[in-house]
Motif scaffolding. Structure first.
Motif, PDB file in Angstrom:
ATOM      1  N   ASP A  25       5.910   6.845  -6.362  1.00 20.15           N
ATOM      2  CA  ASP A  25       5.402   5.526  -5.965  1.00 20.15           C
ATOM      3  C   ASP A  25       4.061   5.203  -6.611  1.00 20.15           C
ATOM      4  OD1 ASP A  25       3.492   6.948  -4.521  1.00 20.15           O
ATOM      5  OD2 ASP A  25       4.014   6.108  -2.573  1.00 20.15           O
ATOM      6  N   ASP A  26       3.477   6.142  -7.351  1.00 20.78           N
ATOM      7  CA  ASP A  26       2.193   5.908  -8.008  1.00 20.78           C
ATOM      8  C   ASP A  26       2.349   5.258  -9.375  1.00 20.78           C
ATOM      9  OD1 ASP A  26       0.343   6.957  -6.069  1.00 20.78           O
ATOM     10  OD2 ASP A  26       1.075   8.960  -6.560  1.00 20.78           O
ATOM     11  N   GLY A  27       3.575   5.156  -9.859  1.00 20.39           N
ATOM     12  CA  GLY A  27       3.811   4.532 -11.147  1.00 20.39           C
ATOM     13  C   GLY A  27       4.177   5.537 -12.223  1.00 20.39           C
ATOM     14  N   VAL A  28       4.895   5.072 -13.216  1.00 22.70           N
ATOM     15  CA  VAL A  28       5.452   5.946 -14.241  1.00 22.70           C
ATOM     16  C   VAL A  28       4.369   6.627 -15.075  1.00 22.70           C
ATOM     17  CG1 VAL A  28       5.680   4.153 -16.015  1.00 22.70           C
ATOM     18  CG2 VAL A  28       7.331   6.063 -15.949  1.00 22.70           C
ATOM     19  N   ALA A  50      10.945   5.251 -12.593  1.00 21.53           N
ATOM     20  CA  ALA A  50       9.759   5.114 -11.739  1.00 21.53           C
ATOM     21  C   ALA A  50       9.190   3.710 -11.856  1.00 21.53           C
ATOM     22  CB  ALA A  50       8.704   6.149 -12.139  1.00 21.53           C
ATOM     23  N   PRO A  51       8.428   3.271 -10.858  1.00 20.44           N
ATOM     24  CA  PRO A  51       7.848   1.928 -10.902  1.00 20.44           C
ATOM     25  C   PRO A  51       6.898   1.754 -12.088  1.00 20.44           C
ATOM     26  CG  PRO A  51       7.729   2.842  -8.676  1.00 20.44           C
ATOM     27  CD  PRO A  51       8.131   3.961  -9.581  1.00 20.44           C
ATOM     28  N   ASN A  52       6.813   0.542 -12.585  1.00 21.14           N
ATOM     29  CA  ASN A  52       5.920   0.264 -13.714  1.00 21.14           C
ATOM     30  C   ASN A  52       4.458   0.217 -13.297  1.00 21.14           C
ATOM     31  OD1 ASN A  52       6.368  -2.179 -12.272  1.00 21.14           O
ATOM     32  ND2 ASN A  52       5.641  -3.360 -14.023  1.00 21.14           N
ATOM     33  N   GLU A  53       4.196   0.181 -11.981  1.00 21.10           N
ATOM     34  CA  GLU A  53       2.836   0.196 -11.455  1.00 21.10           C
ATOM     35  C   GLU A  53       2.863   0.857 -10.082  1.00 21.10           C
ATOM     36  OE1 GLU A  53       1.383  -3.727 -10.267  1.00 21.10           O
ATOM     37  OE2 GLU A  53       3.395  -4.501 -10.671  1.00 21.10           O
ATOM     38  N   SER A  54       1.713   0.980  -9.465  1.00 16.88           N
ATOM     39  CA  SER A  54       1.650   1.647  -8.164  1.00 16.88           C
ATOM     40  C   SER A  54       2.341   0.821  -7.084  1.00 16.88           C
ATOM     41  CB  SER A  54       0.189   1.884  -7.768  1.00 16.88           C
ATOM     42  OG  SER A  54       0.127   2.416  -6.458  1.00 16.88           O
ATOM     43  N   TYR A  55       3.188   1.504  -6.316  1.00 15.00           N
ATOM     44  CA  TYR A  55       3.833   0.915  -5.150  1.00 15.00           C
ATOM     45  C   TYR A  55       3.586   1.784  -3.928  1.00 15.00           C
ATOM     46  CZ  TYR A  55       6.354  -2.854  -7.497  1.00 15.00           C
ATOM     47  OH  TYR A  55       6.672  -4.011  -8.179  1.00 15.00           O
ATOM     48  N   SER A  56       2.405   2.347  -3.834  1.00 16.71           N
ATOM     49  CA  SER A  56       2.061   3.189  -2.697  1.00 16.71           C
ATOM     50  C   SER A  56       2.149   2.393  -1.402  1.00 16.71           C
ATOM     51  CB  SER A  56       0.645   3.751  -2.856  1.00 16.71           C
ATOM     52  OG  SER A  56       0.587   4.639  -3.945  1.00 16.71           O
ATOM     53  N   THR A  85      10.499  -2.493 -12.647  1.00 16.67           N
ATOM     54  CA  THR A  85       9.536  -3.405 -12.035  1.00 16.67           C
ATOM     55  C   THR A  85       9.690  -3.497 -10.517  1.00 16.67           C
ATOM     56  OG1 THR A  85      11.010  -5.298 -12.408  1.00 16.67           O
ATOM     57  CG2 THR A  85       9.355  -4.812 -14.119  1.00 16.67           C
ATOM     58  N   GLY A  86      10.427  -2.584  -9.922  1.00 17.71           N
ATOM     59  CA  GLY A  86      10.646  -2.608  -8.476  1.00 17.71           C
ATOM     60  C   GLY A  86       9.978  -1.475  -7.747  1.00 17.71           C
ATOM     61  N   THR A  87      10.319  -1.360  -6.480  1.00 20.49           N
ATOM     62  CA  THR A  87       9.767  -0.342  -5.591  1.00 20.49           C
ATOM     63  C   THR A  87      10.399   1.018  -5.862  1.00 20.49           C
ATOM     64  OG1 THR A  87      11.467  -0.626  -3.892  1.00 20.49           O
ATOM     65  CG2 THR A  87       9.579  -2.152  -3.823  1.00 20.49           C
ATOM     66  N   PRO A  88       9.879   2.078  -5.243  1.00 29.17           N
ATOM     67  CA  PRO A  88      10.515   3.385  -5.414  1.00 29.17           C
ATOM     68  C   PRO A  88      11.991   3.401  -4.997  1.00 29.17           C
ATOM     69  CG  PRO A  88       8.312   3.659  -4.543  1.00 29.17           C
ATOM     70  CD  PRO A  88       8.580   2.184  -4.548  1.00 29.17           C
ATOM     71  N   VAL A  89      12.315   2.726  -3.898  1.00 34.31           N
ATOM     72  CA  VAL A  89      13.718   2.685  -3.474  1.00 34.31           C
ATOM     73  C   VAL A  89      14.555   1.883  -4.462  1.00 34.31           C
ATOM     74  CG1 VAL A  89      15.307   1.915  -1.664  1.00 34.31           C
ATOM     75  CG2 VAL A  89      13.184   3.075  -1.051  1.00 34.31           C
ATOM     76  N   ASP A  90      14.000   0.795  -5.005  1.00 35.96           N
ATOM     77  CA  ASP A  90      14.693   0.076  -6.077  1.00 35.96           C
ATOM     78  C   ASP A  90      15.016   1.010  -7.232  1.00 35.96           C
ATOM     79  OD1 ASP A  90      14.584  -2.477  -4.871  1.00 35.96           O
ATOM     80  OD2 ASP A  90      12.616  -2.900  -5.738  1.00 35.96           O
ATOM     81  N   SER A 121       2.389   9.308   8.250  1.00 35.67           N
ATOM     82  CA  SER A 121       2.332   8.698   6.918  1.00 35.67           C
ATOM     83  C   SER A 121       3.697   8.692   6.241  1.00 35.67           C
ATOM     84  CB  SER A 121       1.322   9.428   6.038  1.00 35.67           C
ATOM     85  OG  SER A 121       0.011   9.297   6.543  1.00 35.67           O
ATOM     86  N   VAL A 122       4.571   9.594   6.647  1.00 37.10           N
ATOM     87  CA  VAL A 122       5.916   9.636   6.077  1.00 37.10           C
ATOM     88  C   VAL A 122       6.636   8.307   6.271  1.00 37.10           C
ATOM     89  CG1 VAL A 122       7.005  10.565   8.172  1.00 37.10           C
ATOM     90  CG2 VAL A 122       8.023  11.041   5.943  1.00 37.10           C
ATOM     91  N   ILE A 123       6.285   7.570   7.335  1.00 40.50           N
ATOM     92  CA  ILE A 123       6.922   6.285   7.605  1.00 40.50           C
ATOM     93  C   ILE A 123       6.497   5.229   6.575  1.00 40.50           C
ATOM     94  CG2 ILE A 123       7.125   4.405   9.280  1.00 40.50           C
ATOM     95  CD1 ILE A 123       8.575   6.945  10.100  1.00 40.50           C
ATOM     96  N   TYR A 124       5.250   5.305   6.128  1.00 37.35           N
ATOM     97  CA  TYR A 124       4.707   4.303   5.203  1.00 37.35           C
ATOM     98  C   TYR A 124       4.925   4.657   3.735  1.00 37.35           C
ATOM     99  CZ  TYR A 124       2.139   3.120   9.476  1.00 37.35           C
ATOM    100  OH  TYR A 124       1.795   2.796  10.760  1.00 37.35           O
ATOM    101  N   SER A 125       5.244   5.889   3.466  1.00 36.39           N
ATOM    102  CA  SER A 125       5.215   6.426   2.113  1.00 36.39           C
ATOM    103  C   SER A 125       6.346   5.908   1.224  1.00 36.39           C
ATOM    104  CB  SER A 125       5.296   7.959   2.176  1.00 36.39           C
ATOM    105  OG  SER A 125       5.565   8.500   0.904  1.00 36.39           O
ATOM    106  N   GLY A 126       5.979   5.362   0.067  1.00 33.65           N
ATOM    107  CA  GLY A 126       6.982   5.024  -0.930  1.00 33.65           C
ATOM    108  C   GLY A 126       7.599   6.260  -1.546  1.00 33.65           C
ATOM    109  N   THR A 127       6.801   7.319  -1.675  1.00 40.65           N
ATOM    110  CA  THR A 127       7.316   8.599  -2.168  1.00 40.65           C
ATOM    111  C   THR A 127       8.478   9.064  -1.312  1.00 40.65           C
ATOM    112  OG1 THR A 127       5.142   9.245  -3.003  1.00 40.65           O
ATOM    113  CG2 THR A 127       6.727  11.014  -2.620  1.00 40.65           C
ATOM    114  N   MET A 128       8.284   9.063  -0.003  1.00 43.90           N
ATOM    115  CA  MET A 128       9.324   9.528   0.898  1.00 43.90           C
ATOM    116  C   MET A 128      10.419   8.481   1.105  1.00 43.90           C
ATOM    117  SD  MET A 128       8.832  12.612   1.374  1.00 43.90           S
ATOM    118  CE  MET A 128      10.202  12.785   2.524  1.00 43.90           C
ATOM    119  N   GLY A 129      10.084   7.204   0.910  1.00 41.50           N
ATOM    120  CA  GLY A 129      11.134   6.194   0.939  1.00 41.50           C
ATOM    121  C   GLY A 129      12.190   6.474  -0.118  1.00 41.50           C
ATOM    122  N   ALA A 130      11.755   6.828  -1.319  1.00 40.26           N
ATOM    123  CA  ALA A 130      12.688   7.162  -2.393  1.00 40.26           C
ATOM    124  C   ALA A 130      13.488   8.410  -2.056  1.00 40.26           C
ATOM    125  CB  ALA A 130      11.917   7.362  -3.699  1.00 40.26           C
ATOM    126  N   ALA A 131      12.824   9.407  -1.476  1.00 44.75           N
ATOM    127  CA  ALA A 131      13.514  10.654  -1.135  1.00 44.75           C
ATOM    128  C   ALA A 131      14.570  10.427  -0.067  1.00 44.75           C
ATOM    129  CB  ALA A 131      12.499  11.698  -0.678  1.00 44.75           C
TER     130      ALA A 131
END
Length: 275
Positions: A25-28, A50-56, A85-90, A121-131
């Protein structure tokens, strides 16, 4: 503009090496994902989306009101890197459905995140959203986070422990791997000071926001959100925050079923007379 999967990716679908999908979620361009993709390459062929920019902090959000654009960042035998250009889940969804439509990955890795994803924080995390998105496909997934927000964080210890964790997950029987999702947090201390690994539960607590109020040159009010985590059980030795604070790598198995099973029977008794 979207580019078709390279010949390297097409050949991966018939190779005997595991196929490992990497995102974050921090970007490619983040240092954490660079470390993770190099590590993943030790275990198999790697496709990065990975996202083209940060999606934290994007959690499990998806993009529905605008198109997604995917471009190839680099391509070499066994390693193809795409920017989305999307979110980690995208990234997971488009990676599975468009870039790798003919073969499911054997493992999904997300991170290495710059900053902790322990506790709620696991609830808010884009990293864990992707996982967790990958786990819903039945694919084993691991989200890795280092408790250092610095863009120039030292990932030496994180890579060391991630290597062993990945190796163990890949050797699990198929029935134990299916849908497995691990939230792994590594303390920001030298490798020699880490005491080992603890399998934990999520720490109870909550974030309390603090907003910095300012005014821009056009006299418009704006706010920067910050805050801190309030630990409701600082002495709980089976929690991830305790493990990190005492020099351990914390592993929490997570799931997407948010049902509060303890309340089902009391609520049935409450509402059944109304049915």
């Amino acid at each position: 503009m979207f580019r078709e999967p390279s010949e390297h990716i097409l050949s991966m679908r018939t190779t005997d090496r595991p196929l490992i999908f990497v995102t974050n979620d921090d970007g490619v361009q983040a240092a954490g994902i660079a470390a993770l993709m190099r590590l993943a390459s030790e275990f198999g062929d790697v496709v990065v989306v990975a996202p083209n920019e940060s999606y934290s902090g994007m959690s499990h959000s998806i993009t529905m009101q605008r198109p997604l654009f995917v471009s190839c960042v680099s391509s070499e035998p066994g390693l193809d890197v795409y920017s989305c250009t999307g979110t980690p889940v995208d990234c997971v969804k488009i990676g599975f459905d468009e870039i790798l439509p003919d073969r499911a990955p054997d493992l999904v890795l997300s991170g290495i995140n710059h900053g902790s994803n322990a506790n709620v924080s696991v609830i808010y995390s884009g990293t864990m959203g992707a996982a967790t998105e990958a786990a819903m496909y039945g694919i084993p997934s691991i989200g890795f986070s280092l408790t250092d927000h610095s863009p120039a964080a030292d990932f030496t210890a994180a890579v060391h422990y991630a290597r062993g964790i990945i190796e163990h997950v890949l050797t699990l029987p198929a029935e134990q791997r299916t849908g497995l999702c691990l939230n792994v947090n590594i303390p920001d201390i030298p490798l020699s000071e880490i005491k080992g690994i603890k399998v934990c539960r999520q720490t109870l607590g909550c974030w309390r926001e603090e907003f910095v109020h300012r005014t821009d040159p056009q006299n418009r009010d704006y706010y920067w959100m910050s805050g801190r985590f309030y630990n409701a059980e600082p002495q709980a030795e089976d929690s991830d925050e305790w493990a990190l604070r005492h020099g351990y790598v914390a592993i929490v198995p997570v799931q997407t079923d948010l049902t509060d099973y303890r309340r089902i029977d009391p609520l049935r008794k409450l509402f059944n007379p109304l049915s």
